[in-house]
Design a protein around this motif. Structure first.
Motif, PDB file in Angstrom:
ATOM      1  N   LEU A 186     106.707  79.353 100.409  1.00 36.62           N
ATOM      2  CA  LEU A 186     106.504  80.122  99.183  1.00 36.62           C
ATOM      3  C   LEU A 186     107.075  79.404  97.968  1.00 36.62           C
ATOM      4  O   LEU A 186     106.472  79.393  96.884  1.00 36.62           O
ATOM      5  CB  LEU A 186     107.156  81.501  99.320  1.00 36.62           C
ATOM      6  CG  LEU A 186     106.558  82.465 100.343  1.00 36.62           C
ATOM      7  CD1 LEU A 186     107.479  83.662 100.532  1.00 36.62           C
ATOM      8  CD2 LEU A 186     105.173  82.922  99.896  1.00 36.62           C
ATOM      9  N   GLU A 189     105.200  76.932  95.602  1.00 32.95           N
ATOM     10  CA  GLU A 189     104.265  77.424  94.582  1.00 32.95           C
ATOM     11  C   GLU A 189     104.955  78.384  93.613  1.00 32.95           C
ATOM     12  O   GLU A 189     104.294  79.096  92.871  1.00 32.95           O
ATOM     13  CB  GLU A 189     103.080  78.108  95.251  1.00 32.95           C
ATOM     14  CG  GLU A 189     102.281  77.178  96.157  1.00 32.95           C
ATOM     15  CD  GLU A 189     101.102  77.883  96.810  1.00 32.95           C
ATOM     16  OE1 GLU A 189     100.701  78.958  96.327  1.00 32.95           O
ATOM     17  OE2 GLU A 189     100.594  77.365  97.820  1.00 32.95           O
ATOM     18  N   GLY A 190     106.283  78.389  93.628  1.00 33.40           N
ATOM     19  CA  GLY A 190     107.012  79.297  92.757  1.00 33.40           C
ATOM     20  C   GLY A 190     107.779  78.580  91.667  1.00 33.40           C
ATOM     21  O   GLY A 190     107.981  77.364  91.711  1.00 33.40           O
ATOM     22  N   ASP A 191     108.202  79.345  90.662  1.00 33.15           N
ATOM     23  CA  ASP A 191     108.983  78.828  89.541  1.00 33.15           C
ATOM     24  C   ASP A 191     110.401  79.403  89.628  1.00 33.15           C
ATOM     25  O   ASP A 191     110.596  80.599  89.394  1.00 33.15           O
ATOM     26  CB  ASP A 191     108.329  79.238  88.222  1.00 33.15           C
ATOM     27  CG  ASP A 191     109.121  78.776  87.004  1.00 33.15           C
ATOM     28  OD1 ASP A 191     110.125  78.042  87.177  1.00 33.15           O
ATOM     29  OD2 ASP A 191     108.750  79.149  85.874  1.00 33.15           O
ATOM     30  N   LYS A 194     111.726  81.563  86.662  1.00 32.83           N
ATOM     31  CA  LYS A 194     111.116  82.840  86.284  1.00 32.83           C
ATOM     32  C   LYS A 194     112.079  83.995  86.501  1.00 32.83           C
ATOM     33  O   LYS A 194     112.229  84.883  85.647  1.00 32.83           O
ATOM     34  CB  LYS A 194     109.839  83.054  87.108  1.00 32.83           C
ATOM     35  CG  LYS A 194     109.108  84.345  86.809  1.00 32.83           C
ATOM     36  CD  LYS A 194     108.492  84.339  85.421  1.00 32.83           C
ATOM     37  CE  LYS A 194     107.667  85.608  85.210  1.00 32.83           C
ATOM     38  NZ  LYS A 194     107.069  85.647  83.852  1.00 32.83           N
ATOM     39  N   GLN A 235     102.634  86.223  93.052  1.00 32.74           N
ATOM     40  CA  GLN A 235     103.304  85.159  92.319  1.00 32.74           C
ATOM     41  C   GLN A 235     104.794  85.450  92.148  1.00 32.74           C
ATOM     42  O   GLN A 235     105.627  84.545  92.224  1.00 32.74           O
ATOM     43  CB  GLN A 235     102.662  84.949  90.949  1.00 32.74           C
ATOM     44  CG  GLN A 235     103.176  83.731  90.194  1.00 32.74           C
ATOM     45  CD  GLN A 235     103.054  82.441  91.006  1.00 32.74           C
ATOM     46  OE1 GLN A 235     101.981  82.135  91.533  1.00 32.74           O
ATOM     47  NE2 GLN A 235     104.127  81.674  91.109  1.00 32.74           N
ATOM     48  N   LYS A 238     106.585  84.414  95.225  1.00 29.71           N
ATOM     49  CA  LYS A 238     106.755  82.957  95.276  1.00 29.71           C
ATOM     50  C   LYS A 238     107.865  82.503  94.335  1.00 29.71           C
ATOM     51  O   LYS A 238     108.669  81.622  94.666  1.00 29.71           O
ATOM     52  CB  LYS A 238     105.436  82.260  94.916  1.00 29.71           C
ATOM     53  CG  LYS A 238     104.336  82.461  95.942  1.00 29.71           C
ATOM     54  CD  LYS A 238     103.026  81.823  95.494  1.00 29.71           C
ATOM     55  CE  LYS A 238     101.936  82.034  96.531  1.00 29.71           C
ATOM     56  NZ  LYS A 238     100.644  81.449  96.098  1.00 29.71           N
ATOM     57  N   ASP A 239     107.919  83.116  93.139  1.00 31.64           N
ATOM     58  CA  ASP A 239     108.953  82.754  92.166  1.00 31.64           C
ATOM     59  C   ASP A 239     110.346  83.128  92.671  1.00 31.64           C
ATOM     60  O   ASP A 239     111.313  82.363  92.505  1.00 31.64           O
ATOM     61  CB  ASP A 239     108.687  83.452  90.826  1.00 31.64           C
ATOM     62  CG  ASP A 239     107.425  82.955  90.136  1.00 31.64           C
ATOM     63  OD1 ASP A 239     106.993  81.815  90.427  1.00 31.64           O
ATOM     64  OD2 ASP A 239     106.863  83.701  89.315  1.00 31.64           O
TER      65      ASP A 239
END
Length: 342
Positions: A186, A189-191, A194, A235, A238-239
């Protein structure tokens, strides 16, 4: 000397045949899928499954090289640390084989296996003293290896270990056990910026401890907040995974860097890193960067099968113990779930 090694410390039934640091056979039967629906290892289930599979796994390990028990030099088994009732299964089988075939007996420490796992299949050993790192089960440790068989604990986890923390973070996000590889996938594809989570014990590295209780609490609160706002979408998950992984790994690296920078490593130039979480590509990259910065040689196990629990690493460690003649009377051996490495 060929050694048959057994490890049933948690949820893998593992048996290996080794000779020196060379792995001849490494058989692992994992129970992870059976425990997944419970969100973690259920000790009673682990014991029952070990009992059901131990004879089969021993047979498979021996069949791989068509060996006979009579031709083995000794029997080694993990006596701790680990789940008490799971350890019991491997110890019972090792005692049975030792008595039946009149083989010397070696009682092994699971953590020693992990820190020496990078030595598997090496023709030339690293220099000692060296630094050992393990990220396995309930253990996140930095260990000074004065020489093989002589260890000093430098830093350790005081609540959840890094692997446990990753498992619990995955559970908070709605995923099963084990969770480390899920968080890693995960996070790609995460930030992490955030939903930033606090770095544990920031500025307190001199305490030489690892603690993940605070960042877990922060993660729990953030997940709850997003759920209330109906914002826990794909999302966001993932973040959050990226943020948790960043906080967990940064904490680990900062403590390790303090250890190096403040000359607590006894002049060591080699680092041996093992344990399940070391399979994480991001963590290995961070460690490589840190070791390069300080001119240290970094050693990982040569195959991912040696990162998680396995008996081959126990066999590698056992070869050195056998060379030192540190055999034990199996009649006086019992499980030691909180065994320390000293």
């Amino acid at each position: 000397m060929k050694i048959l090694s057994i490890d049933t410390s948690c949820d893998e039934t593992a048996v290996a045949v080794t000779e020196g640091t060379k792995i001849l056979s490494n058989t692992i039967w994992s129970q992870a899928s059976l425990h997944a629906k419970f969100g973690g290892v259920v000790p009673s289930l682990a014991k029952r499954k070990h009992e059901e599979r131990i004879d089969f796994v021993v047979s498979k390990a021996m069949e791989n090289g068509k060996w006979k028990m009579e031709n083995l030099g000794c029997i080694a088994v993990t006596v701790g640390p680990g789940l008490a009732i799971a350890l019991e299964v491997g110890i019972k089988k090792a005692k049975e084989l030792s008595e039946k075939y009149n083989k010397p007996f070696l009682a092994m420490n699971h953590i020693e296996g992990h820190i020496l796992s990078p030595l598997a299949n090496l023709e030339k050993l690293p220099d000692f003293p060296a630094i050992g790192i393990t990220t396995s089960g309930k253990h996140t440790d930095i260990i000074l290896i004065n020489k093989i068989g002589s260890y000093k604990l430098l830093a350790q986890s005081v609540d959840d270990a890094i692997g446990e923390a990753l498992d619990k973070a995955a559970r908070m996000l709605g995923f099963g056990y084990p969770g480390g590889h899920i968080i890693e996938k995960l996070a790609k594809e995460g930030d992490p910026k955030k939903y930033p989570l606090p770095i544990p014990l920031l500025g307190q590295e001199k305490r030489m401890i690892f603690s993940y209780s605070g960042v877990k609490t922060s993660m729990f609160r953030k997940v709850g907040e997003l759920k209330r706002k109906k914002g826990l979408n794909t999302q966001a998950i993932k973040d959050l995974a990226a943020s948790f992984q960043h906080a967990a790994f940064t904490h680990f690296i900062r403590v390790f860097e303090y250890t190096i920078r403040n000359q607590k490593i006894g002049g060591a130039k080699d680092v041996l890193a093992g344990g399940g979480v070391m399979a994480n590509v991001t963590l290995r990259k961070m460690l490589r960067g840190l070791c390069k910065k300080y001119g240290l040689r970094l050693w990982f196990p040569y195959t991912k099968r040696l990162y998680g629990d396995n008996a081959a690493m126990i066999g590698v460690a056992a070869s050195f113990k056998a060379d030192r003649g540190e055999f034990t009377n199996p009649d006086i051996i019992d499980r030691s779930p909180n065994l320390r490495l000293l």
